[in-house]
Design a protein around this motif. Structure first.
Motif, mmCIF file in Angstrom:
data_model
loop_
_atom_site.group_PDB
_atom_site.id
_atom_site.type_symbol
_atom_site.label_atom_id
_atom_site.label_comp_id
_atom_site.label_asym_id
_atom_site.label_seq_id
_atom_site.Cartn_x
_atom_site.Cartn_y
_atom_site.Cartn_z
ATOM 1 N N UNK A 305 32.430 -9.636 42.401
ATOM 2 C CA UNK A 305 33.766 -9.457 41.832
ATOM 3 C C UNK A 305 34.691 -10.623 42.168
ATOM 4 N N UNK A 306 34.159 -11.635 42.832
ATOM 5 C CA UNK A 306 34.940 -12.802 43.232
ATOM 6 C C UNK A 306 34.384 -14.034 42.542
ATOM 7 N N UNK A 307 35.281 -14.856 41.977
ATOM 8 C CA UNK A 307 34.816 -16.071 41.295
ATOM 9 C C UNK A 307 34.274 -17.078 42.305
ATOM 10 N N UNK A 308 33.358 -17.929 41.850
ATOM 11 C CA UNK A 308 32.725 -18.903 42.724
ATOM 12 C C UNK A 308 32.381 -20.147 41.926
ATOM 13 N N UNK A 309 32.327 -21.290 42.609
ATOM 14 C CA UNK A 309 31.923 -22.549 41.993
ATOM 15 C C UNK A 309 30.575 -23.034 42.541
ATOM 16 N N UNK A 310 29.874 -22.163 43.262
ATOM 17 C CA UNK A 310 28.609 -22.540 43.900
ATOM 18 C C UNK A 310 27.463 -22.476 42.883
ATOM 19 N N UNK A 311 27.479 -23.414 41.921
ATOM 20 C CA UNK A 311 26.469 -23.431 40.864
ATOM 21 C C UNK A 311 25.102 -23.833 41.418
ATOM 22 N N UNK A 312 24.089 -23.128 40.945
ATOM 23 C CA UNK A 312 22.712 -23.494 41.240
ATOM 24 C C UNK A 312 21.952 -23.678 39.928
ATOM 25 N N UNK A 313 20.932 -24.503 39.976
ATOM 26 C CA UNK A 313 20.162 -24.828 38.784
ATOM 27 C C UNK A 313 18.702 -24.435 38.993
ATOM 28 N N UNK A 314 18.071 -23.990 37.921
ATOM 29 C CA UNK A 314 16.638 -23.674 37.977
ATOM 30 C C UNK A 314 16.001 -23.983 36.631
ATOM 31 N N UNK A 315 14.696 -24.206 36.659
ATOM 32 C CA UNK A 315 13.935 -24.419 35.434
ATOM 33 C C UNK A 315 13.821 -23.084 34.698
ATOM 34 N N UNK A 316 14.174 -23.063 33.410
ATOM 35 C CA UNK A 316 14.161 -21.813 32.659
ATOM 36 C C UNK A 316 12.747 -21.298 32.421
ATOM 37 N N UNK A 317 11.811 -22.210 32.187
ATOM 38 C CA UNK A 317 10.446 -21.861 31.824
ATOM 39 C C UNK A 317 9.568 -21.866 33.074
ATOM 40 N N UNK A 318 8.986 -20.724 33.458
ATOM 41 C CA UNK A 318 8.163 -20.718 34.678
ATOM 42 C C UNK A 318 6.955 -21.633 34.591
ATOM 43 N N UNK A 319 6.387 -21.820 33.391
ATOM 44 C CA UNK A 319 5.240 -22.719 33.267
ATOM 45 C C UNK A 319 5.629 -24.161 33.566
ATOM 46 N N UNK A 320 6.772 -24.615 33.009
ATOM 47 C CA UNK A 320 7.217 -25.982 33.300
ATOM 48 C C UNK A 320 7.496 -26.131 34.788
ATOM 49 N N UNK A 321 8.042 -25.085 35.405
ATOM 50 C CA UNK A 321 8.285 -25.133 36.844
ATOM 51 C C UNK A 321 6.960 -25.245 37.612
#
Length: 474
Positions: A305-321
């Motif tokens: 319920x609290x806004x945050x700027x702690x962006x994280x990134x991940x590969x969308x496709x598990x095969x490419x990962x």
């Protein structure tokens, strides 16, 4: 395995459109369809199967990133090799523009029976000829739509294909849209004859790509499959990701370095920068925008319920990962015939890699399961973290995201063999719940385990097994 895999829902949808065209007696019976899906998901194969079953006159043209003049020559050749009744009008004709080519195409279409025109890799034509989009709209409105024709445009650039039908674009509201997803975990389980838990493992390796699943013999364990696939540098498991990535980016794109950094496990902006060779912040930002626009990378925020700027990134496709983690970095060994060494590296890192990679798949599965406490609420499932990862919570179920107005459940995942979810994990989850903005001591809990549960059943704790998660995809 061999032959065509599944896709009954999509084939039925295409047949329905073609049937509507066949019985439509309006002066403009023609229809357009825009089909999108990530590269190598089986879009072209699906349309080929549809055409084989429908048995109607058709032309199938695939663009190939050539100059406009070369594409026009290839298009004319595709028409001459097609089953259109009046295709001979293209014999010996040299086109100067897509306007002329598509106008002549309309004269080759039958007038009394339905036909299909397919342009595969449509975004390539839009990139090489900025006027193509407007030309296609004009020719479709004035000529093609007056025939009993189904025009199908196929593309792997998801953002570009979505934009084609948006407000303000020439083709706005002229086409039906269809998204071709990868095979779901449930489809993978049925195809490969695997248990629910093993099917999720197979999904993480294949990404649900039909081409890779087609090489996986039914009932084969993941380790036997990998042993066979790694013995050949030309197996679909090895080559599919490299070809997809090469098609998405120009050779000098720094996005490739950033993608590799994310694939190695880095999730924050600063760590991605360090792992990608110390690129400037502006270069990293540009690369991340390219990757997220192309839907290859997902940018995520903590859910609470609290806004945050702690962006994280991940590969969308598990095969490419999977490929970026294990296959790409070890390709030289695979080529030398030492797939056994690569297999051992995968075995060594498998448990920790799988534990992180399975999390977004589990969250998507839970979104598909009606919550017994609030069955009418369309919940959002995410995770929560802070800059220091104190706490880091696997599952947060809320009414909306990324800033929720109500937290519906808080949860934890334990995805290990022969290690059930126990009281220690449950007590830790209760502690973390108290640190989640928006959660209270009364907020219900949800726990997920690959290997069962060793906790006292209570009404406030929802338990989900691999079978429960797999059934969510059926």
């Amino acid at each position: 395995m061999s032959g065509f895999i599944g896709r009954g829902v999509q084939i039925a949808a295409l047949n329905k459109i073609l049937e509507q065209i066949a019985v439509n007696d309006d002066n403009k019976p023609g229809q357009a369809l825009l089909m999108r899906g990530r590269r190598r998901v089986g879009k072209s194969r699906l349309v080929e199967e549809f055409l084989d079953r429908a048995g109607v006159p058709n032309v199938f043209f695939t663009a190939s990133k050539q100059t406009t003049q070369e594409e026009l020559q290839f298009f004319a050749q595709a028409v001459l090799e097609s089953s259109l009744p009046d295709k001979a009008v293209f014999d010996g004709v040299n086109f100067e523009s897509w306007d002329a080519a598509l106008r002549l195409l309309a004269t080759a279409l039958p007038s009394e029976v339905p036909s299909v025109v397919v342009i595969d890799e449509l975004p390539y034509l839009m990139e090489s000829d900025q006027a193509f989009e407007g030309t296609l709209q004009k020719i479709f409105d004035r000529y093609l739509s007056r025939h009993k024709v189904l025009f199908i445009g196929i593309g792997s650039d998801l953002a570009m294909m979505e934009a084609l039908n948006e407000y303000g674009r020439p083709f706005h509201q002229r086409a039906t849209e269809i998204v071709i997803p990868p095979l779901s975990p449930a489809e993978v389980a049925d195809m490969l004859g695997l248990s629910a838990a093993d099917a999720f493992d197979a999904y993480l390796i294949t990404g649900g790509l039909p081409l890779i699943c087609n090489e996986w013999r039914k009932g084969l364990s993941i380790w036997k499959f990998l042993e066979g696939a790694l013995s050949s540098s030309t197996s679909a498991l090895i080559v599919s990701s490299e070809r997809s990535i090469a098609a998405e980016f120009p050779p000098d794109a720094q996005a490739r370095n950033v993608l590799t950094a994310i694939g190695s496990g880095e999730r924050t902006f600063s760590n991605i920068g360090k792992a990608s060779g110390g690129l400037q912040q502006t270069s990293i930002s540009r690369s991340l925008k390219i990757l997220t626009d192309k839907r290859i990378v997902v940018a995520e925020l903590p859910l609470s319920t609290k806004s945050s700027k702690e962006t994280r990134y991940r590969i969308a496709d598990p095969y490419i990962r999977f490929w970026l983690s294990f296959l790409g970095p070890n390709f030289a060994e695979i080529e030398r015939g030492r797939g056994d060494r690569v297999l051992e590296k995968i075995r060594t890192s498998w448990t920790s890699w799988r534990g992180r990679t399975i999390e977004p798949i589990i969250r998507e599965s839970i979104e598909r399961i009606p919550n017994p406490r609030q069955p009418d609420v369309s919940a959002v499932v995410g995770a929560y973290w802070t800059r220091t990862n104190q706490p880091e919570i696997d599952l947060v179920v809320a009414d909306r995201g990324p800033v929720a107005s109500a937290i519906l459940e808080v949860g934890s995942i334990k995805w290990l063999e022969k290690a059930p979810f126990g009281m220690a994990e449950l007590n830790q989850l209760i502690v973390h719940r108290a640190e989640l903005p928006g959660a209270t001591s009364d907020t219900p809990l949800v726990i997920v385990s690959r290997s069962g549960f060793n906790v006292a059943p209570t009404p406030d704790v929802r338990e989900l097994s691999p079978e429960d998660l797999l059934n969510a995809w059926r």
